[in-house]
Design a protein around this motif. Structure first.
Motif, short mmCIF file in Angstrom:
data_model
loop_
_atom_site.label_atom_id
_atom_site.label_comp_id
_atom_site.label_asym_id
_atom_site.label_seq_id
_atom_site.Cartn_x
_atom_site.Cartn_y
_atom_site.Cartn_z
N THR A 111 0.83 -1.22 0.00
CA THR A 111 0.00 0.00 0.00
C THR A 111 0.86 1.27 0.00
O THR A 111 0.70 2.11 -0.89
N LEU A 157 -1.17 10.87 8.01
CA LEU A 157 -2.20 10.75 9.05
C LEU A 157 -2.45 9.26 9.27
O LEU A 157 -2.98 8.58 8.40
N SER A 166 0.01 3.13 11.47
CA SER A 166 0.01 1.66 11.52
C SER A 166 1.29 1.12 10.88
O SER A 166 1.94 1.80 10.08
N ILE A 179 1.43 -1.22 8.78
CA ILE A 179 1.27 -1.63 7.38
C ILE A 179 1.05 -0.47 6.42
O ILE A 179 1.27 -0.62 5.24
N VAL A 180 0.65 0.69 6.93
CA VAL A 180 0.45 1.82 6.01
C VAL A 180 1.20 3.08 6.49
O VAL A 180 2.17 3.51 5.87
N LYS A 182 -3.38 10.80 19.21
CA LYS A 182 -2.99 11.67 20.32
C LYS A 182 -2.40 13.00 19.82
O LYS A 182 -1.95 13.81 20.62
N LEU A 203 -4.70 18.61 15.27
CA LEU A 203 -4.48 17.87 14.01
C LEU A 203 -4.78 18.72 12.76
O LEU A 203 -3.98 18.72 11.82
N ILE A 226 -6.39 6.45 8.16
CA ILE A 226 -6.86 6.29 9.53
C ILE A 226 -8.08 5.39 9.64
O ILE A 226 -8.38 4.87 10.70
N LYS A 264 -11.37 6.33 8.93
CA LYS A 264 -12.55 7.07 9.39
C LYS A 264 -13.16 7.79 8.18
O LYS A 264 -12.53 8.73 7.64
N PHE A 286 -13.13 11.84 7.12
CA PHE A 286 -12.56 12.53 8.28
C PHE A 286 -11.85 13.83 7.90
O PHE A 286 -11.93 14.83 8.62
N THR A 333 -10.35 2.95 3.19
CA THR A 333 -11.35 2.12 2.50
C THR A 333 -12.42 1.82 3.54
O THR A 333 -12.25 0.93 4.37
N GLY A 365 -6.33 1.58 -3.69
CA GLY A 365 -6.70 0.15 -3.67
C GLY A 365 -6.14 -0.63 -4.85
O GLY A 365 -5.41 -1.62 -4.66
N1 LIG Z 1 -6.42 0.70 -0.16
C1 LIG Z 1 -5.67 -0.20 0.42
O1 LIG Z 1 -4.99 -0.95 -0.23
C2 LIG Z 1 -5.62 -0.30 1.90
C3 LIG Z 1 -6.49 0.47 2.64
N2 LIG Z 1 -6.43 0.44 4.00
C4 LIG Z 1 -7.36 1.35 4.69
O2 LIG Z 1 -6.61 2.41 5.26
C5 LIG Z 1 -7.16 2.81 6.50
C6 LIG Z 1 -6.10 2.69 7.58
O3 LIG Z 1 -5.68 1.37 7.68
P1 LIG Z 1 -4.64 0.87 8.80
O4 LIG Z 1 -3.43 1.72 8.74
O5 LIG Z 1 -4.54 -0.58 8.68
O6 LIG Z 1 -5.50 1.26 10.11
P2 LIG Z 1 -5.22 1.10 11.68
O7 LIG Z 1 -6.55 1.07 12.29
O8 LIG Z 1 -4.23 0.04 11.94
O9 LIG Z 1 -4.52 2.49 12.03
C7 LIG Z 1 -5.22 3.69 12.04
C8 LIG Z 1 -4.31 4.83 12.43
O10 LIG Z 1 -5.05 6.03 12.37
C9 LIG Z 1 -4.95 6.71 13.60
N3 LIG Z 1 -6.21 7.36 13.91
C10 LIG Z 1 -7.43 6.75 14.07
N4 LIG Z 1 -8.36 7.68 14.35
C11 LIG Z 1 -7.74 8.88 14.38
C12 LIG Z 1 -8.16 10.20 14.63
N5 LIG Z 1 -9.44 10.49 14.91
N6 LIG Z 1 -7.24 11.19 14.56
C13 LIG Z 1 -5.97 10.92 14.28
N7 LIG Z 1 -5.50 9.68 14.04
C14 LIG Z 1 -6.37 8.67 14.09
C15 LIG Z 1 -4.61 5.67 14.65
O11 LIG Z 1 -3.92 6.31 15.69
P3 LIG Z 1 -3.35 5.53 16.98
O12 LIG Z 1 -2.12 4.83 16.49
O13 LIG Z 1 -3.05 6.60 17.96
O14 LIG Z 1 -4.42 4.57 17.41
C16 LIG Z 1 -3.75 4.71 13.84
O15 LIG Z 1 -2.40 5.11 13.84
C17 LIG Z 1 -8.38 1.91 6.68
O16 LIG Z 1 -9.52 2.58 6.16
C18 LIG Z 1 -8.08 0.70 5.84
O17 LIG Z 1 -9.23 0.04 5.38
C19 LIG Z 1 -5.51 -0.32 4.66
C20 LIG Z 1 -4.64 -1.12 3.98
C21 LIG Z 1 -4.66 -1.20 2.54
#
Ligand SMILES: NC(=O)C1=CN([C@@H]2O[C@H](COP(=O)(O)OP(=O)(O)OC[C@H]3O[C@@H](n4cnc5c(N)ncnc54)[C@H](OP(=O)(O)O)[C@@H]3O)[C@@H](O)[C@H]2O)C=CC1
Ligand SMILES: Nc1nc(=O)c2c([nH]1)NC[C@@H]1CN(c3ccc(C(=O)N[C@@H](CCC(=O)O)C(=O)O)cc3)C=[N+]21
Length: 286
Positions: A142, A165, A168, A170-171, A192, A196, A210, A212, A215, A232, A264
């Motif tokens: 990704t 933003l 994770s 993986i991304v 945290k 933002l 993220i 959401k 967002f 996604t 994607g």
């Molecule tokens: N198109 C593609 O190929 C792919 C798409 N995705 C999509 O990407 C998105 C993210 O995936 P992934 O990284 O796995 O998600 P994770 O849930 O593992 O990570 C989400 C991250 O976003 C942060 N976050 C969540 N809410 C907020 C907020 N309100 N304000 C600021 N930061 C926030 C979290 O912070 P904290 O660390 O502090 O909890 C965390 O670091 C998803 O929608 C997923 O479906 C993912 C993989 C592949």
């Protein structure tokens, strides 16, 4: 001014055509056909759709797929045995263990058991470490796709203010490292992060991952910025939407990637690319 659209679907198609040609050459020159082992545990409908799309893309590119669909009741030990088998299989150059795994299985143990030499997802700590070093072998699909999308615009990354933003493994984190290695000045935001919107407004390149829906609103985006939407999210009606509120943001941004049709399809193209590169290495070519 409306933003220019970064068409991930079209770019992915071009890349897949190039991969298909490379596969023909590799088979002709070395008698090696790239092979991907796809492992799916349980019956999450979204995961089944993704794996089917990956399978179709491999078929079209001439990549052999060893598909393993296992029931949700599969034990961790059984899954580990399957991974040992594909680790040792010379027909396999890439291994994909579709996430999420059922709760009774420890994903970390499973991902760590994939041979780092076949880790087409780039999730193994060895490959993550190589990325941190700036000397990667397999890069996570990704964020690798995100970088290719940015590069496809001709906009230089070097010297830019980039904000990622999401953090994770993986991304967000690998995307930030890839931007850093291309000499962007990178800020990583997470749940945290204080104020933002103000941090996001500094971004000339904003990568959003993220999970959401909608967002990121227009007030969080700098005029003319490049916005890459990884999110996604499925709405109650079953529609796929990104993490970015597309319409208003696209009127302010300089570049924007849509969902669907953005990151994607690129993720899938990068999985094929990683599998092909691995097969080339196995054939002594790279
Ligand atoms: N198109 C593609 O190929 C792919 C798409 N995705 C999509 O990407 C998105 C993210 O995936 P992934 O990284 O796995 O998600 P994770 O849930 O593992 O990570 C989400 C991250 O976003 C942060 N976050 C969540 N809410 C907020 C907020 N309100 N304000 C600021 N930061 C926030 C979290 O912070 P904290 O660390 O502090 O909890 C965390 O670091 C998803 O929608 C997923 O479906 C993912 C993989 C592949
Ligand atoms: N080991 C592993 N590797 C992954 O790369 C991996 C994973 N597990 N688990 C889940 C996430 C998610 N992911 C997507 C891939 C393609 C699209 C994709 O092609 N989306 C289409 C829309 C698809 C639709 O309409 O449902 C698009 O954006 O145009 C989306 C998301 C890979 N992931």
């Amino acid at each position: 001014m409306a933003a220019q659209i970064i068409d991930g679907k079209a770019l992915a198609q071009q890349i897949r055509e190039r991969i298909a040609k490379d596969v023909v050459d590799l088979v002709a020159q070395k008698g090696v056909r790239p092979g991907l082992a796809a492992i799916l545990v349980g019956d999450d409908p979204a995961s089944h759709i993704y794996v089917r799309n990956k399978q179709k893309a491999c078929d079209a590119a001439g990549i052999y797929v060893d598909e393993n669909k296992l029931p949700a009741s599969t034990t961790q030990a059984e899954l580990l045995r399957l991974i040992e088998k594909v680790n040792a299989d010379p027909k396999i150059h890439g291994i994909l263990v579709q996430l999420p795994l059922p709760k009774h299985i420890d994903s970390k143990v499973i991902l760590d058991s994939v041979s780092p030499l076949k880790d087409a997802d780039g999730f193994h700590p060895y490959n993550f470490g190589r990325l941190v070093e700036g000397n990667p072998i397999f890069e996570a699909c990704t964020p690798k796709g995100v970088i290719k999308m940015i590069e496809s615009t001709g906009v230089t990354i070097e010297g830019k203010r980039a904000v990622v933003l999401g953090r994770s493994n993986i991304v967000g984190k690998p995307a930030a490292l890839m931007l850093l290695h291309r000499h962007a000045t990178v800020t990583i935001c997470h749940s945290k992060t204080k104020d933002l919107p103000a941090v996001c407004r500094e971004a000339e390149i904003l990568v959003v991952a993220i999970g959401k829906a909608k967002f990121v609103t227009a007030d969080m985006v700098r005029e003319g910025a490049m916005v890459i939407d990884v999110g996604t999210n499925r709405t109650a009606e079953g529609k796929v939407v990104g993490d970015v509120d597309y319409e208003p943001v696209s009127r302010k941004a300089g570049w924007i990637s849509p969902v669907p049709g953005g990151v994607g399809p690129m993720t899938i193209a990068m999985l094929l690319d990683n599998t092909l590169e691995s097969a080339k290495r196995a054939a002594g070519l790279a």
